[in-house]
Design an enzyme around this catalytic site. Structure first.
Site, short mmCIF file in Angstrom:
data_model
loop_
_atom_site.label_atom_id
_atom_site.label_comp_id
_atom_site.label_asym_id
_atom_site.label_seq_id
_atom_site.Cartn_x
_atom_site.Cartn_y
_atom_site.Cartn_z
N ARG A 1 0.56 -0.77 0.11
CA ARG A 1 0.13 -0.03 0.35
C ARG A 1 0.81 1.39 -0.05
O ARG A 1 0.25 2.68 -0.23
CB ARG A 1 -1.11 -0.05 1.36
CG ARG A 1 -1.98 -0.94 0.65
CD ARG A 1 -2.75 -1.39 1.87
NE ARG A 1 -2.11 -1.11 3.19
CZ ARG A 1 -2.47 -1.95 5.09
NH1 ARG A 1 -3.79 -2.57 3.86
NH2 ARG A 1 -2.61 -2.55 5.66
N LYS B 1 -0.31 -18.87 7.57
CA LYS B 1 -0.81 -17.99 8.93
C LYS B 1 -1.51 -16.80 9.70
O LYS B 1 -0.64 -16.29 9.68
CB LYS B 1 -0.22 -19.81 10.15
CG LYS B 1 1.01 -19.24 10.41
CD LYS B 1 1.64 -19.75 11.48
CE LYS B 1 1.50 -19.48 12.78
NZ LYS B 1 2.12 -18.09 13.52
N HIS C 1 5.05 -22.38 8.87
CA HIS C 1 6.62 -23.10 8.60
C HIS C 1 7.50 -24.27 9.47
O HIS C 1 8.32 -24.96 9.08
CB HIS C 1 7.65 -21.78 8.75
CG HIS C 1 8.01 -21.15 10.36
ND1 HIS C 1 7.00 -20.93 10.71
CD2 HIS C 1 9.04 -21.88 10.83
CE1 HIS C 1 7.64 -19.71 12.46
NE2 HIS C 1 8.87 -20.69 12.07
N LYS D 1 10.87 -27.60 9.28
CA LYS D 1 12.14 -27.64 9.79
C LYS D 1 12.63 -29.41 9.88
O LYS D 1 11.80 -29.97 9.88
CB LYS D 1 11.82 -27.55 11.54
CG LYS D 1 11.26 -26.28 11.80
CD LYS D 1 12.53 -24.99 12.34
CE LYS D 1 11.36 -23.91 12.34
NZ LYS D 1 12.12 -22.74 12.81
N GLU E 1 9.72 -19.28 24.12
CA GLU E 1 10.64 -18.74 23.26
C GLU E 1 10.84 -17.89 24.61
O GLU E 1 9.81 -17.48 25.13
CB GLU E 1 9.99 -18.66 22.61
CG GLU E 1 9.25 -19.20 21.53
CD GLU E 1 8.90 -17.98 20.11
OE1 GLU E 1 9.41 -17.73 19.39
OE2 GLU E 1 6.98 -18.07 20.25
N ASP F 1 -1.64 -18.94 17.35
CA ASP F 1 -0.42 -18.12 17.45
C ASP F 1 0.44 -19.69 17.09
O ASP F 1 1.31 -19.29 16.02
CB ASP F 1 0.44 -17.44 18.02
CG ASP F 1 2.06 -16.63 17.29
OD1 ASP F 1 1.64 -16.65 16.39
OD2 ASP F 1 2.75 -16.36 18.21
N HIS G 1 2.09 -25.47 14.07
CA HIS G 1 2.73 -25.71 15.10
C HIS G 1 3.18 -26.68 15.25
O HIS G 1 3.18 -27.50 15.65
CB HIS G 1 3.86 -24.85 15.04
CG HIS G 1 4.72 -23.59 14.78
ND1 HIS G 1 4.29 -23.72 13.21
CD2 HIS G 1 4.85 -22.38 14.80
CE1 HIS G 1 4.29 -21.72 12.58
NE2 HIS G 1 4.55 -21.18 13.32
N LYS H 1 5.21 -17.43 25.46
CA LYS H 1 6.95 -16.80 25.17
C LYS H 1 7.34 -16.36 26.29
O LYS H 1 6.74 -16.16 27.53
CB LYS H 1 5.84 -15.39 24.68
CG LYS H 1 5.10 -15.33 23.41
CD LYS H 1 6.01 -15.16 22.23
CE LYS H 1 5.26 -14.96 21.51
NZ LYS H 1 6.04 -15.35 19.88
C1 BG6 Z 1 5.60 -17.99 14.30
C2 BG6 Z 1 5.11 -17.68 15.39
O1 BG6 Z 1 4.48 -18.66 13.37
O2 BG6 Z 1 6.45 -18.59 14.83
C3 BG6 Z 1 6.16 -16.45 16.68
O3 BG6 Z 1 4.28 -16.69 15.06
C4 BG6 Z 1 7.18 -17.82 16.74
O4 BG6 Z 1 5.05 -16.27 17.20
C5 BG6 Z 1 7.79 -18.06 15.36
O5 BG6 Z 1 7.74 -16.30 17.65
C6 BG6 Z 1 9.05 -19.13 16.28
O6 BG6 Z 1 9.61 -19.79 15.07
P1 BG6 Z 1 10.47 -20.42 15.32
O7 BG6 Z 1 11.09 -21.01 13.62
O8 BG6 Z 1 11.59 -19.28 15.28
O9 BG6 Z 1 11.22 -20.84 16.27
#
Ligand code: BG6
Length: 485
Positions: A47, A146, A176, A180, A214, A233, A238, A335
């Site tokens: 945008r 996502k 993603h 891995k 994390e 999230d 995941h 988190k």
């Molecule tokens: C994302 C989440 O999909 O994955 C984030 O939205 C998270 O909150 C992240 O921090 C973690 O990914 P990775 O590859 O660093 O473990």
């Protein structure tokens, strides 16, 4: 990686965070390894009012920051691939311009990537359809980020809209975690060896643990997280994907159809996560736990000062099928925890009889699969200590990617972007798969979305809520310490 076929690679949200952190660094890497076809053109769509040059200058900074192997020389050969189209995500004009740009490029294959806020996905799919950009003289593919939907109902609606303009085999729903290396290696460990699979069931496995810890807080994503929370999230996607890879039956072939069929079957067998089998938490400011003072969730920008959103969850569920009946799956994520560690632990049952006189309780065998960081696999088992008599000690057999292979693991996005360009959907989610995942978390979401419960508060930089630890200790089990072999 082989060189992928040439295409016009359109990124919606080209000036956003995901494009800067993940997509452009991955494309730059694919360019460097010649996996990106020399004719492939990248069209950023957004945008903001920018020229091609301005977008390139912004992205150069981003790639420098997020890709360790930046070189000015390489950038100079990559940058000319990038151009920019300005437009909104739900109005016709921008899509007409995009159509014009694509016609001018004369590339037969078109790839569209939604690196935009989730509420734009429907509009983008509809506009692409209306502008007849859902087809081309080669292939056309749509990658959707996502979170796919906000709950079961909205995910179904989104699937209906997307599939109104595209065929299912054109749609790549990304997660993603599936790319891995350890996640991909699960199928190899289980189905390319004879050692593990015979014990991979309720007869030998006591329980399964999946952890995603994390240390980061919101990092500017407060408003997204206020909507999403930990379940949307990372659990719905995941963590359930990892659980499905642990639990699925052997696919007949390692391809998109067979693997996704097996995952869907096992997702359907998962018992829904009931609120009483969950501990929800939220981090609060801490002075002393980590080395520096850490803010609480409620002090993060764009977070309500009285927010009840959960930044941590630990849940238990089961899988109602022949293989897994009676084996609990414990899954937790949070988190601002002490460490960064995503891992899967399979704990085996104790031997039925031990012929040794034991001075302490025999510890159960554990298989630890490290997904992030230090990817690899460790088997923890009991061994005799050297010397007279039989004394037992815990020892490990350890496989670490970085010790065994002489090249670093590719970033998950590099793998996935290449997979889309070559048309391999094995590591992407099918419509029925995302819906099955929402189904598993739906009762928990409904319970917490009411907004009348308080999560258990835990100190930022700590190991999370006490109740999560007790969830296992009450059952005579204990969590694996994340990040430790
Ligand atoms: C994302 C989440 O999909 O994955 C984030 O939205 C998270 O909150 C992240 O921090 C973690 O990914 P990775 O590859 O660093 O473990």
């Amino acid at each position: 990686m082989d060189t992928a076929p040439p295409c016009a690679f359109v990124i919606f949200g080209a000036t956003g965070d995901l494009a800067a952190r993940k997509l452009f660094p991955a494309l730059y890497q694919l360019h460097g390894s010649k996996a990106l076809h020399p004719e492939t053109a990248i069209i950023g769509y957004g945008r903001s009012d920018l020229t091609d040059e301005q977008l390139r200058a912004r992205l150069e900074e981003a790639v420098k920051r997020f890709n360790g192997s930046f070189s000015k020389r390489k950038w100079k050969t990559f940058a000319p691939r990038i151009s920019y189209v300005r437009g909104s995500y739900n109005q016709r004009e921008g899509f007409d311009q995009l159509h014009e740009r694509l016609s001018g490029l004369k590339l037969h294959n078109h790839l569209f990537y939604t690196a935009t806020p989730p509420e734009t996905y429907e509009g983008i799919a509809l506009r692409l359809g209306a502008a007849e950009l859902n087809k081309s003289s080669g292939w056309t593919r749509l990658v959707i980020e996502k979170p796919f939907g906000h709950d079961l109902q909205s995910a179904r609606a989104l699937n209906r809209t997307v599939l109104g303009s595209f065929q299912e085999n054109q749609v790549y729903r990304i997660d993603h975690y599936l790319a891995k290396e350890t996640a991909q290696n699960l199928a190899v460990l289980r189905f390319a060896n004879t050692l593990f699979e015979p014990t991979w069931n309720s007869r030998y496995i006591d329980h399964v643990q999946i952890t995603m810890a994390e240390p980061m807080g919101m990092e500017g994503r407060g408003s997204f997280y206020e909507e999403a929370g930990v379940i949307r999230d990372v659990f719905q996607n995941h963590l359930l994907q990892l659980a499905a890879l642990v639990a699925m039956e052997p696919p007949a072939r390692y391809d998109a159809l067979s693997v996704r069929d097996e995952k869907v079957k096992v997702l359907h067998a998962m018992t829904c996560i009931e609120p009483e089998k969950a501990v929800m938490g939220q981090y609060i400011a801490s002075e002393g736990v980590a080395s520096e003072r850490l803010d609480g969730y409620r002090q993060e920008p764009a977070v309500a000062p009285d927010s009840l959103q959960a930044t941590f969850a630990a849940v238990q569920f089961g899988i109602a099928n022949w293989r897994w009946s009676g084996v609990p799956f414990f899954v937790r994520a949070g988190k601002r925890l002490e460490v960064k560690a995503s891992e899967i632990v399979l704990q085996f049952k104790r031997p039925p009889h031990t012929p040794f006189t034991l001075t302490e309780k025999l510890k159960p065998d554990r298989l630890v699969l490290r997904v992030v960081p230090n990817e690899g696999i460790t088997l923890r088992f009991n061994s005799k200590t050297p010397g007279q008599g039989i004394e037992l000690a815990r020892v490990s057999m350890k496989f670490a990617y970085d010790e065994h292979f002489d090249r670093p693991n590719p970033d998950a996005y590099e793998t996935l972007l290449h997979d889309v360009m070559v048309g391999d959907a094995t590591l992407f989610q099918r419509a029925d798969e995302v819906e099955a995942q929402w189904q598993v978390v739906q009762p928990l979401l409904e319970h917490w979305d009411r907004g009348d419960k308080e999560p258990e508060f835990y100190l930022a930089g700590s190991r999370g809520p006490k109740a999560a630890t007790e969830m296992l200790t009450k059952q005579g089990r204990y969590w694996h310490l994340p990040g430790k072999d």
